[in-house]
Each structure stands twice: as C-alpha cells, then as structure tokens.
Design a protein around this motif. Sequence first.
Motif, PDB file in Angstrom:
ATOM      1  N   GLY A 147       0.820  -1.215   0.000  1.00  0.00           N
ATOM      2  CA  GLY A 147       0.000   0.000   0.000  1.00  0.00           C
ATOM      3  C   GLY A 147       0.849   1.257   0.000  1.00  0.00           C
ATOM      4  N   VAL A 148       1.922   1.260   0.784  1.00  0.00           N
ATOM      5  CA  VAL A 148       2.842   2.407   0.813  1.00  0.00           C
ATOM      6  C   VAL A 148       3.484   2.582  -0.560  1.00  0.00           C
ATOM      7  CG1 VAL A 148       5.025   3.270   1.777  1.00  0.00           C
ATOM      8  CG2 VAL A 148       3.297   2.292   3.296  1.00  0.00           C
ATOM      9  N   TYR A 149       3.919   1.492  -1.154  1.00  0.00           N
ATOM     10  CA  TYR A 149       4.551   1.562  -2.474  1.00  0.00           C
ATOM     11  C   TYR A 149       3.564   2.064  -3.531  1.00  0.00           C
ATOM     12  CZ  TYR A 149       7.268   0.134  -6.568  1.00  0.00           C
ATOM     13  OH  TYR A 149       7.949   0.123  -7.760  1.00  0.00           O
ATOM     14  N   LYS A 150       2.329   1.581  -3.494  1.00  0.00           N
ATOM     15  CA  LYS A 150       1.313   2.042  -4.454  1.00  0.00           C
ATOM     16  C   LYS A 150       1.049   3.538  -4.275  1.00  0.00           C
ATOM     17  CE  LYS A 150      -3.293   1.272  -6.369  1.00  0.00           C
ATOM     18  NZ  LYS A 150      -3.146   2.483  -7.101  1.00  0.00           N
ATOM     19  N   ARG A 151       0.963   3.994  -3.029  1.00  0.00           N
ATOM     20  CA  ARG A 151       0.747   5.435  -2.788  1.00  0.00           C
ATOM     21  C   ARG A 151       1.911   6.257  -3.338  1.00  0.00           C
ATOM     22  NH1 ARG A 151      -1.266   3.220   1.838  1.00  0.00           N
ATOM     23  NH2 ARG A 151       0.440   3.874   3.179  1.00  0.00           N
ATOM     24  N   LEU A 152       3.130   5.714  -3.266  1.00  0.00           N
ATOM     25  CA  LEU A 152       4.284   6.415  -3.825  1.00  0.00           C
ATOM     26  C   LEU A 152       4.141   6.538  -5.343  1.00  0.00           C
ATOM     27  CD1 LEU A 152       7.103   7.690  -3.545  1.00  0.00           C
ATOM     28  CD2 LEU A 152       8.043   5.379  -3.757  1.00  0.00           C
ATOM     29  N   ASP A 204       2.678  14.864  -7.327  1.00  0.00           N
ATOM     30  CA  ASP A 204       2.456  15.399  -5.981  1.00  0.00           C
ATOM     31  C   ASP A 204       3.667  15.108  -5.081  1.00  0.00           C
ATOM     32  OD1 ASP A 204       1.524  16.144  -3.477  1.00  0.00           O
ATOM     33  OD2 ASP A 204      -0.453  15.218  -3.766  1.00  0.00           O
ATOM     34  N   ALA A 205       4.632  16.033  -5.088  1.00  0.00           N
ATOM     35  CA  ALA A 205       5.857  15.861  -4.295  1.00  0.00           C
ATOM     36  C   ALA A 205       5.554  15.813  -2.801  1.00  0.00           C
ATOM     37  CB  ALA A 205       6.834  16.987  -4.594  1.00  0.00           C
ATOM     38  N   GLU A 206       4.567  16.571  -2.346  1.00  0.00           N
ATOM     39  CA  GLU A 206       4.221  16.577  -0.918  1.00  0.00           C
ATOM     40  C   GLU A 206       3.722  15.213  -0.469  1.00  0.00           C
ATOM     41  OE1 GLU A 206       1.498  19.393   1.271  1.00  0.00           O
ATOM     42  OE2 GLU A 206       2.612  20.806  -0.020  1.00  0.00           O
ATOM     43  N   ALA A 207       2.830  14.619  -1.255  1.00  0.00           N
ATOM     44  CA  ALA A 207       2.296  13.301  -0.908  1.00  0.00           C
ATOM     45  C   ALA A 207       3.400  12.252  -0.939  1.00  0.00           C
ATOM     46  CB  ALA A 207       1.162  12.911  -1.859  1.00  0.00           C
ATOM     47  N   ALA A 220       5.724  12.637   2.126  1.00  0.00           N
ATOM     48  CA  ALA A 220       5.087  12.219   3.379  1.00  0.00           C
ATOM     49  C   ALA A 220       5.236  10.727   3.632  1.00  0.00           C
ATOM     50  CB  ALA A 220       3.614  12.602   3.362  1.00  0.00           C
ATOM     51  N   LEU A 221       5.560   9.958   2.610  1.00  0.00           N
ATOM     52  CA  LEU A 221       5.701   8.510   2.751  1.00  0.00           C
ATOM     53  C   LEU A 221       7.074   8.093   3.269  1.00  0.00           C
ATOM     54  CD1 LEU A 221       3.943   7.533  -0.586  1.00  0.00           C
ATOM     55  CD2 LEU A 221       3.013   7.278   1.728  1.00  0.00           C
ATOM     56  N   PHE A 222       8.028   9.024   3.285  1.00  0.00           N
ATOM     57  CA  PHE A 222       9.408   8.718   3.656  1.00  0.00           C
ATOM     58  C   PHE A 222       9.713   9.117   5.094  1.00  0.00           C
ATOM     59  CE2 PHE A 222       9.520   8.636  -0.878  1.00  0.00           C
ATOM     60  CZ  PHE A 222      10.538   7.773  -1.220  1.00  0.00           C
ATOM     61  N   ALA A 223      10.528   8.297   5.764  1.00  0.00           N
ATOM     62  CA  ALA A 223      11.049   8.649   7.088  1.00  0.00           C
ATOM     63  C   ALA A 223      11.984   9.840   6.918  1.00  0.00           C
ATOM     64  CB  ALA A 223      11.806   7.462   7.688  1.00  0.00           C
ATOM     65  N   ASP A 224      12.135  10.623   7.981  1.00  0.00           N
ATOM     66  CA  ASP A 224      12.992  11.809   7.922  1.00  0.00           C
ATOM     67  C   ASP A 224      14.429  11.481   7.527  1.00  0.00           C
ATOM     68  OD1 ASP A 224      10.839  13.390   8.644  1.00  0.00           O
ATOM     69  OD2 ASP A 224      11.374  13.406  10.775  1.00  0.00           O
ATOM     70  N   ASP A 225      14.919  10.311   7.930  1.00  0.00           N
ATOM     71  CA  ASP A 225      16.309   9.943   7.636  1.00  0.00           C
ATOM     72  C   ASP A 225      16.422   8.876   6.553  1.00  0.00           C
ATOM     73  OD1 ASP A 225      15.221   7.878   9.114  1.00  0.00           O
ATOM     74  OD2 ASP A 225      16.963   7.630  10.417  1.00  0.00           O
ATOM     75  N   ILE A 255      19.766  11.085  -3.073  1.00  0.00           N
ATOM     76  CA  ILE A 255      18.909  12.254  -3.139  1.00  0.00           C
ATOM     77  C   ILE A 255      18.631  12.738  -1.729  1.00  0.00           C
ATOM     78  CG2 ILE A 255      16.658  13.105  -3.876  1.00  0.00           C
ATOM     79  CD1 ILE A 255      16.682  10.776  -5.942  1.00  0.00           C
ATOM     80  N   GLY A 256      18.849  14.022  -1.495  1.00  0.00           N
ATOM     81  CA  GLY A 256      18.488  14.627  -0.213  1.00  0.00           C
ATOM     82  C   GLY A 256      17.052  15.094  -0.305  1.00  0.00           C
ATOM     83  N   GLY A 257      16.129  14.336   0.232  1.00  0.00           N
ATOM     84  CA  GLY A 257      14.720  14.648   0.092  1.00  0.00           C
ATOM     85  C   GLY A 257      14.135  13.882  -1.078  1.00  0.00           C
ATOM     86  N   VAL A 258      12.853  14.036  -1.257  1.00  0.00           N
ATOM     87  CA  VAL A 258      12.149  13.290  -2.290  1.00  0.00           C
ATOM     88  C   VAL A 258      11.920  14.194  -3.490  1.00  0.00           C
ATOM     89  CG1 VAL A 258      10.028  12.054  -2.847  1.00  0.00           C
ATOM     90  CG2 VAL A 258      11.023  11.863  -0.575  1.00  0.00           C
TER      91      VAL A 258
END
Length: 135
Positions: free
Chosen positions: A10-15, A23-26, A29-34, A45-48
């Motif tokens: 489900g997480v992978y499908k949402r990605l 939608d870069a914000e969405a 939101a699926l990634f851990a901070d680190d 990549i620093g960030g998504v």
Amino acid sequence: MVGMSAEITGVYKRLLDAWNGGDAEAAAALFADDALVVGFDGGHIGGVEVPAGGTYVAKIRRVWDGRMVHAIVGVVPPGSYDLDPALNAVHTVVVEDGKIVLFQSTPAKYMARPDLAASHNAELTPLLLTGDTLG
C-alpha cells in the motif's frame, strides 16, 4: 504477515500514485525523515524528488519479511502510449513503521539479455491497458 505485506504494498502504491500525480508533498510524506533514497542515476537524493512526467507502472516480484518490496517498474513518457525500455528499473523499498526508510531505483539494462528486457515490458504492458499502477 499478510497484513504487513498489504501495508508495504500500500505504501509503495501510494508512492507510485503520488509520482504519477506529480504530488511531491504526498510522495515526501511517505518517507522517514532519515530515509536513504538512491535515484535512477545512482545519486543519493536529499529529500524526495518527483520524477519529471510520465506514467509509472510496477509489478511486485516479492515482499520479504513484510517490510521489503522488490518490484520491476516501467515508464510511459509524456506524449507516448508505450513503455520506454530505456527507463525500465528495479525498485527496492524498505518500510519500517509505515514509512519508507530505503528506496533504490536501479536501471534495468539487462546487458546482453534481450529476453529479460522483452519480458520486463511484456509483464508491465497489461497494466497500461487496465489503468492499474501496481500489479
């Protein structure tokens, strides 16, 4: 185990859906901070970053321990109706506590293995016909 597999897929499908929707914000939101994100070109990549255009489709090959997905992916570039074999990839995604902690996109070049390249696209093409992001 089944519930955990459903969670990670489900997480992978949402990605994939976030990427396809631009939608870069969405996606972020699926990634851990680190999270460690290794892009298609091998860069960390620093960030998504949302890939530029195109429609992504993927087929999960395997889920390990309810937390790691191995999938093949293809991209239909903007203005096209077919997968571009030059953009084929293999994704490895690790999810912990509902967040992606590792995402790696490896180009699927299949050096000297044209049968595997053809098989890659043959598996993903039916998803384009049904409109599914993830098979």
